[in-house]
Motif scaffolding. Structure first.
Motif, PDB file in Angstrom:
ATOM      1  N   PRO A 102       3.263   6.070  11.683  1.00 45.13           N
ATOM      2  CA  PRO A 102       2.814   4.802  12.293  1.00 45.13           C
ATOM      3  C   PRO A 102       2.453   3.788  11.218  1.00 45.13           C
ATOM      4  O   PRO A 102       1.724   4.101  10.280  1.00 45.13           O
ATOM      5  CB  PRO A 102       1.575   5.210  13.097  1.00 45.13           C
ATOM      6  CG  PRO A 102       1.635   6.686  13.218  1.00 45.13           C
ATOM      7  CD  PRO A 102       2.400   7.190  12.027  1.00 45.13           C
ATOM      8  N   ILE A 103       2.973   2.586  11.356  1.00 43.03           N
ATOM      9  CA  ILE A 103       2.696   1.505  10.410  1.00 43.03           C
ATOM     10  C   ILE A 103       2.388   0.262  11.221  1.00 43.03           C
ATOM     11  O   ILE A 103       3.097  -0.064  12.179  1.00 43.03           O
ATOM     12  CB  ILE A 103       3.908   1.247   9.490  1.00 43.03           C
ATOM     13  CG1 ILE A 103       4.178   2.486   8.634  1.00 43.03           C
ATOM     14  CG2 ILE A 103       3.683   0.025   8.610  1.00 43.03           C
ATOM     15  CD1 ILE A 103       5.431   2.401   7.811  1.00 43.03           C
ATOM     16  N   GLY A 148      19.909   1.975   5.295  1.00 40.02           N
ATOM     17  CA  GLY A 148      18.566   2.510   5.502  1.00 40.02           C
ATOM     18  C   GLY A 148      17.480   1.459   5.550  1.00 40.02           C
ATOM     19  O   GLY A 148      16.334   1.735   5.205  1.00 40.02           O
ATOM     20  N   TYR A 149      17.821   0.217   5.979  1.00 44.06           N
ATOM     21  CA  TYR A 149      16.820  -0.835   6.051  1.00 44.06           C
ATOM     22  C   TYR A 149      15.881  -0.593   7.229  1.00 44.06           C
ATOM     23  O   TYR A 149      16.313  -0.246   8.333  1.00 44.06           O
ATOM     24  CB  TYR A 149      17.474  -2.205   6.225  1.00 44.06           C
ATOM     25  CG  TYR A 149      18.331  -2.645   5.065  1.00 44.06           C
ATOM     26  CD1 TYR A 149      18.120  -2.166   3.771  1.00 44.06           C
ATOM     27  CD2 TYR A 149      19.357  -3.550   5.254  1.00 44.06           C
ATOM     28  CE1 TYR A 149      18.907  -2.581   2.720  1.00 44.06           C
ATOM     29  CE2 TYR A 149      20.148  -3.967   4.204  1.00 44.06           C
ATOM     30  CZ  TYR A 149      19.922  -3.481   2.933  1.00 44.06           C
ATOM     31  OH  TYR A 149      20.700  -3.893   1.890  1.00 44.06           O
ATOM     32  N   LEU A 150      14.613  -0.808   6.993  1.00 44.06           N
ATOM     33  CA  LEU A 150      13.606  -0.666   8.033  1.00 44.06           C
ATOM     34  C   LEU A 150      13.807  -1.769   9.067  1.00 44.06           C
ATOM     35  O   LEU A 150      13.915  -2.951   8.719  1.00 44.06           O
ATOM     36  CB  LEU A 150      12.213  -0.772   7.403  1.00 44.06           C
ATOM     37  CG  LEU A 150      11.020  -0.636   8.319  1.00 44.06           C
ATOM     38  CD1 LEU A 150      10.990   0.760   8.941  1.00 44.06           C
ATOM     39  CD2 LEU A 150       9.733  -0.903   7.546  1.00 44.06           C
ATOM     40  N   HIS A 151      13.910  -1.396  10.346  1.00 49.03           N
ATOM     41  CA  HIS A 151      14.054  -2.366  11.426  1.00 49.03           C
ATOM     42  C   HIS A 151      13.383  -1.807  12.672  1.00 49.03           C
ATOM     43  O   HIS A 151      12.941  -0.669  12.684  1.00 49.03           O
ATOM     44  CB  HIS A 151      15.523  -2.716  11.677  1.00 49.03           C
ATOM     45  CG  HIS A 151      16.388  -1.547  12.009  1.00 49.03           C
ATOM     46  ND1 HIS A 151      16.822  -0.636  11.053  1.00 49.03           N
ATOM     47  CD2 HIS A 151      16.903  -1.121  13.179  1.00 49.03           C
ATOM     48  CE1 HIS A 151      17.567   0.277  11.624  1.00 49.03           C
ATOM     49  NE2 HIS A 151      17.625   0.018  12.933  1.00 49.03           N
ATOM     50  N   ILE A 157       0.821  -1.220   0.000  1.00 50.58           N
ATOM     51  CA  ILE A 157       0.000   0.000   0.000  1.00 50.58           C
ATOM     52  C   ILE A 157       0.851   1.264   0.000  1.00 50.58           C
ATOM     53  O   ILE A 157       0.375   2.333  -0.331  1.00 50.58           O
ATOM     54  CB  ILE A 157      -0.990   0.033   1.188  1.00 50.58           C
ATOM     55  CG1 ILE A 157      -0.242   0.002   2.525  1.00 50.58           C
ATOM     56  CG2 ILE A 157      -1.994  -1.078   1.109  1.00 50.58           C
ATOM     57  CD1 ILE A 157      -1.120   0.305   3.727  1.00 50.58           C
ATOM     58  N   TYR A 158       2.140   1.144   0.360  1.00 54.16           N
ATOM     59  CA  TYR A 158       3.037   2.298   0.375  1.00 54.16           C
ATOM     60  C   TYR A 158       3.922   2.378  -0.863  1.00 54.16           C
ATOM     61  O   TYR A 158       4.804   3.224  -0.940  1.00 54.16           O
ATOM     62  CB  TYR A 158       3.937   2.262   1.616  1.00 54.16           C
ATOM     63  CG  TYR A 158       3.169   2.435   2.903  1.00 54.16           C
ATOM     64  CD1 TYR A 158       2.691   3.680   3.295  1.00 54.16           C
ATOM     65  CD2 TYR A 158       2.926   1.352   3.728  1.00 54.16           C
ATOM     66  CE1 TYR A 158       1.994   3.840   4.472  1.00 54.16           C
ATOM     67  CE2 TYR A 158       2.230   1.504   4.916  1.00 54.16           C
ATOM     68  CZ  TYR A 158       1.764   2.742   5.279  1.00 54.16           C
ATOM     69  OH  TYR A 158       1.068   2.892   6.438  1.00 54.16           O
ATOM     70  N   VAL A 197       6.707   8.409  -0.743  1.00 48.32           N
ATOM     71  CA  VAL A 197       7.742   8.827   0.190  1.00 48.32           C
ATOM     72  C   VAL A 197       7.075   8.836   1.560  1.00 48.32           C
ATOM     73  O   VAL A 197       6.123   9.580   1.790  1.00 48.32           O
ATOM     74  CB  VAL A 197       8.296  10.226  -0.155  1.00 48.32           C
ATOM     75  CG1 VAL A 197       9.279  10.687   0.895  1.00 48.32           C
ATOM     76  CG2 VAL A 197       8.929  10.197  -1.535  1.00 48.32           C
ATOM     77  N   ILE A 198       7.548   7.991   2.448  1.00 45.62           N
ATOM     78  CA  ILE A 198       6.923   7.832   3.752  1.00 45.62           C
ATOM     79  C   ILE A 198       7.656   8.712   4.752  1.00 45.62           C
ATOM     80  O   ILE A 198       8.860   8.535   4.972  1.00 45.62           O
ATOM     81  CB  ILE A 198       6.949   6.356   4.195  1.00 45.62           C
ATOM     82  CG1 ILE A 198       6.258   5.505   3.136  1.00 45.62           C
ATOM     83  CG2 ILE A 198       6.290   6.188   5.554  1.00 45.62           C
ATOM     84  CD1 ILE A 198       6.470   4.033   3.285  1.00 45.62           C
TER      85      ILE A 198
END
Length: 153
Positions: free
Chosen positions: A63-64, A84-87, A52-53, A57-58
């Motif tokens: 909040p996710i 820049g990995y989401l963790h 959905i994203y 640009v988030i």
């Protein structure tokens, strides 16, 4: 006489929250490029954003729902920051019975934000539950050992 803050407590709380926001924002900007020596051997689970994203640009701190994140593998914390990995991680606000918050002063020998004051924060290592991250953070940063299943009070 009109006062901007009807109660001193509200002003203190708002200033504290502003300080936390600024610390969190600048800490994450810095931590994206550097790491502490302690973190180099730990791995974190990393994720991709849900479809959905796609193409968006988030904004930082959006909040996710964590259940919608798509696993992408585990990487050393340093690599997750550099790329820049989401963790995930957790920040703990520790307050005593009189309403005072605990802040920790970072060592002058760490790369990320040396000699600065901070709240307790801990990265979640791969396959670690949120509760376990919090308990580990309390043990590593404060030397507190949890010996029972009862919550800290």
């Amino acid at each position: 006489m009109f006062r901007i803050w009807p109660h001193r407590t509200y002003g203190v709380v708002i200033l504290f929250l502003l300080a936390c926001f600024l610390h969190y924002f600048f800490w994450h900007v810095d931590v994206a490029y550097t790491t502490t020596t302690k973190e180099q051997g730990e791995t974190v689970a990393t994720y991709n954003f849900p479809p959905i994203y796609a193409g968006q640009v988030i904004p930082h701190l959006t909040p996710i729902n964590p259940s919608t994140l798509i696993p992408r593998g585990s990487y050393p914390i340093d690599a997750a920051h550099r790329n820049g990995y989401l963790h995930t991680g957790h920040c703990l606000f520790i307050m005593d019975e009189s309403g005072l918050f605990l802040f920790l002063k970072r060592s002058s020998g760490v790369v990320t934000c040396p000699s600065t004051w901070s709240i307790l924060g801990e990265h979640s290592i791969a396959n670690e539950l949120a509760h376990d991250t919090v308990v580990r953070g309390m043990e590593e940063e404060l030397g507190l050992k949890k010996t029972s299943k009862q919550p800290w009070t």
